[in-house]
Write a protein that holds these residues in place. Structure first.
Motif, PDB file in Angstrom:
ATOM      1  N   ALA A 133      25.258  70.164  13.228  1.00 44.75           N
ATOM      2  CA  ALA A 133      25.282  68.697  13.091  1.00 44.75           C
ATOM      3  C   ALA A 133      26.496  68.155  13.840  1.00 44.75           C
ATOM      4  O   ALA A 133      27.437  68.909  14.123  1.00 44.75           O
ATOM      5  N   PRO A 134      26.512  66.853  14.154  1.00 45.79           N
ATOM      6  CA  PRO A 134      27.639  66.289  14.905  1.00 45.79           C
ATOM      7  C   PRO A 134      28.995  66.508  14.232  1.00 45.79           C
ATOM      8  O   PRO A 134      29.984  66.825  14.909  1.00 45.79           O
ATOM      9  N   GLU A 135      29.054  66.382  12.902  1.00 46.19           N
ATOM     10  CA  GLU A 135      30.339  66.543  12.203  1.00 46.19           C
ATOM     11  C   GLU A 135      30.836  67.977  12.314  1.00 46.19           C
ATOM     12  O   GLU A 135      32.025  68.215  12.582  1.00 46.19           O
ATOM     13  N   THR A 136      29.937  68.939  12.091  1.00 47.17           N
ATOM     14  CA  THR A 136      30.374  70.342  12.174  1.00 47.17           C
ATOM     15  C   THR A 136      30.693  70.710  13.616  1.00 47.17           C
ATOM     16  O   THR A 136      31.621  71.487  13.868  1.00 47.17           O
ATOM     17  N   ALA A 137      29.951  70.163  14.579  1.00 47.01           N
ATOM     18  CA  ALA A 137      30.258  70.444  15.985  1.00 47.01           C
ATOM     19  C   ALA A 137      31.679  69.997  16.310  1.00 47.01           C
ATOM     20  O   ALA A 137      32.452  70.753  16.919  1.00 47.01           O
ATOM     21  N   ALA A 138      32.053  68.802  15.888  1.00 41.38           N
ATOM     22  CA  ALA A 138      33.407  68.291  16.174  1.00 41.38           C
ATOM     23  C   ALA A 138      34.469  69.171  15.522  1.00 41.38           C
ATOM     24  O   ALA A 138      35.478  69.533  16.146  1.00 41.38           O
ATOM     25  N   GLN A 139      34.227  69.552  14.257  1.00 43.86           N
ATOM     26  CA  GLN A 139      35.194  70.413  13.552  1.00 43.86           C
ATOM     27  C   GLN A 139      35.310  71.783  14.213  1.00 43.86           C
ATOM     28  O   GLN A 139      36.399  72.317  14.392  1.00 43.86           O
ATOM     29  N   GLU A 140      34.155  72.362  14.552  1.00 41.15           N
ATOM     30  CA  GLU A 140      34.154  73.727  15.101  1.00 41.15           C
ATOM     31  C   GLU A 140      34.760  73.761  16.502  1.00 41.15           C
ATOM     32  O   GLU A 140      35.457  74.713  16.857  1.00 41.15           O
ATOM     33  N   ILE A 141      34.492  72.733  17.323  1.00 37.77           N
ATOM     34  CA  ILE A 141      35.106  72.677  18.657  1.00 37.77           C
ATOM     35  C   ILE A 141      36.623  72.598  18.511  1.00 37.77           C
ATOM     36  O   ILE A 141      37.368  73.321  19.172  1.00 37.77           O
ATOM     37  N   ALA A 142      37.086  71.744  17.597  1.00 42.81           N
ATOM     38  CA  ALA A 142      38.531  71.570  17.409  1.00 42.81           C
ATOM     39  C   ALA A 142      39.188  72.833  16.852  1.00 42.81           C
ATOM     40  O   ALA A 142      40.378  73.066  17.059  1.00 42.81           O
ATOM     41  N   TYR A 143      38.419  73.649  16.137  1.00 38.07           N
ATOM     42  CA  TYR A 143      38.960  74.902  15.593  1.00 38.07           C
ATOM     43  C   TYR A 143      39.357  75.862  16.721  1.00 38.07           C
ATOM     44  O   TYR A 143      40.328  76.601  16.620  1.00 38.07           O
ATOM     45  N   PHE A 144      38.595  75.846  17.815  1.00 41.28           N
ATOM     46  CA  PHE A 144      38.815  76.811  18.895  1.00 41.28           C
ATOM     47  C   PHE A 144      39.454  76.244  20.158  1.00 41.28           C
ATOM     48  O   PHE A 144      40.045  76.994  20.935  1.00 41.28           O
ATOM     49  N   PHE A 145      39.279  74.951  20.426  1.00 41.69           N
ATOM     50  CA  PHE A 145      39.697  74.420  21.721  1.00 41.69           C
ATOM     51  C   PHE A 145      40.556  73.170  21.582  1.00 41.69           C
ATOM     52  O   PHE A 145      40.270  72.281  20.768  1.00 41.69           O
ATOM     53  N   ALA A 146      41.585  73.081  22.438  1.00 40.73           N
ATOM     54  CA  ALA A 146      42.343  71.837  22.593  1.00 40.73           C
ATOM     55  C   ALA A 146      41.569  70.953  23.578  1.00 40.73           C
ATOM     56  O   ALA A 146      40.826  71.453  24.424  1.00 40.73           O
ATOM     57  N   GLY A 147      41.749  69.656  23.458  1.00 40.91           N
ATOM     58  CA  GLY A 147      41.003  68.712  24.294  1.00 40.91           C
ATOM     59  C   GLY A 147      41.098  69.011  25.778  1.00 40.91           C
ATOM     60  O   GLY A 147      40.105  68.916  26.508  1.00 40.91           O
ATOM     61  N   LEU A 148      42.279  69.422  26.241  1.00 42.07           N
ATOM     62  CA  LEU A 148      42.466  69.666  27.674  1.00 42.07           C
ATOM     63  C   LEU A 148      41.648  70.847  28.195  1.00 42.07           C
ATOM     64  O   LEU A 148      41.447  70.980  29.396  1.00 42.07           O
ATOM     65  N   GLU A 149      41.167  71.684  27.275  1.00 41.88           N
ATOM     66  CA  GLU A 149      40.395  72.864  27.705  1.00 41.88           C
ATOM     67  C   GLU A 149      38.929  72.532  27.945  1.00 41.88           C
ATOM     68  O   GLU A 149      38.166  73.381  28.405  1.00 41.88           O
ATOM     69  N   LEU A 150      38.505  71.316  27.589  1.00 40.90           N
ATOM     70  CA  LEU A 150      37.104  70.916  27.754  1.00 40.90           C
ATOM     71  C   LEU A 150      36.983  70.213  29.094  1.00 40.90           C
ATOM     72  O   LEU A 150      37.516  69.122  29.281  1.00 40.90           O
ATOM     73  N   VAL A 151      36.271  70.855  30.016  1.00 40.68           N
ATOM     74  CA  VAL A 151      36.200  70.334  31.382  1.00 40.68           C
ATOM     75  C   VAL A 151      34.758  69.975  31.697  1.00 40.68           C
ATOM     76  O   VAL A 151      33.956  70.833  32.070  1.00 40.68           O
ATOM     77  N   GLY A 152      34.390  68.707  31.488  1.00 40.67           N
ATOM     78  CA  GLY A 152      33.010  68.271  31.657  1.00 40.67           C
ATOM     79  C   GLY A 152      32.630  68.070  33.106  1.00 40.67           C
ATOM     80  O   GLY A 152      33.465  68.161  33.994  1.00 40.67           O
TER      81      GLY A 152
END
Ligand code: IDP
Length: 140
Positions: free
Chosen positions: A121-140
């Protein structure tokens, strides 16, 4: 449909069998873009924290020990309706029930060693992404 991001994990049964490339091909063929990816070996405590919503389930010990047993590949997938699309590409939790062409149908060994995790779900996706990655590591 909106562009979403979801957290995916290629689990130890799949990294051990060198299936990362084949699994990534399934994501990319489905239109999902891998916008972050790294290989990590979770400690038992880190696996327990990640799966804490399942702490009361009978398989919690088995699941967390498995996830900490060998390296995993954690990744962020991006695309239209990425959360549901990833769940579709993964297939049912139990490979015996997974549809043809899905990752779990092709690669999973059992209901526990089922090759991939995907946010639900969107809420768990946001939590799980933040658990493993800092924002700067996401390169769209
Ligand atoms: P999901 O991964 O398809 O979202 P969940 O029900 O959220 O499925 O369960 C999380 C993970 O726990 C599963 O992917 C699987 O690895 C493990 N699991 C679920 N049910 C069982 C079981 O009955 N025995 C052992 N492991 C299980």
């Amino acid at each position: 449909m909106a562009i979403e991001r979801t957290l995916s994990i290629i689990k130890p049964d799949a990294t051990r069998r060198n299936l990362t490339g084949k699994i990534n091909a399934k994501f990319e063929e489905a239109g999902l873009r891998i916008v972050a990816q790294k290989r990590v070996h979770l400690s038992l405590a880190q696996a327990q924290k990640f799966y804490e919503v399942h702490a009361e389930r009978p398989f919690f010990g088995e699941l967390t020990e498995f996830m900490a047993s060998e390296p995993v590949v954690v990744q962020v997938l991006e695309g239209e309706g990425a959360i549901a699309k990833n769940r579709e590409v993964m297939g049912a939790t139990n490979p015996a029930n997974a549809a043809d062409g899905t990752i779990r149908k092709e690669f999973a060994l059992s209901v526990g060693e089922n090759s991939v995790h995907g946010s639900d779900a969107p809420e768990t996706a946001a939590q799980e992404i933040a658990y493993f990655f800092a924002g700067l590591e996401l390169v769209g």
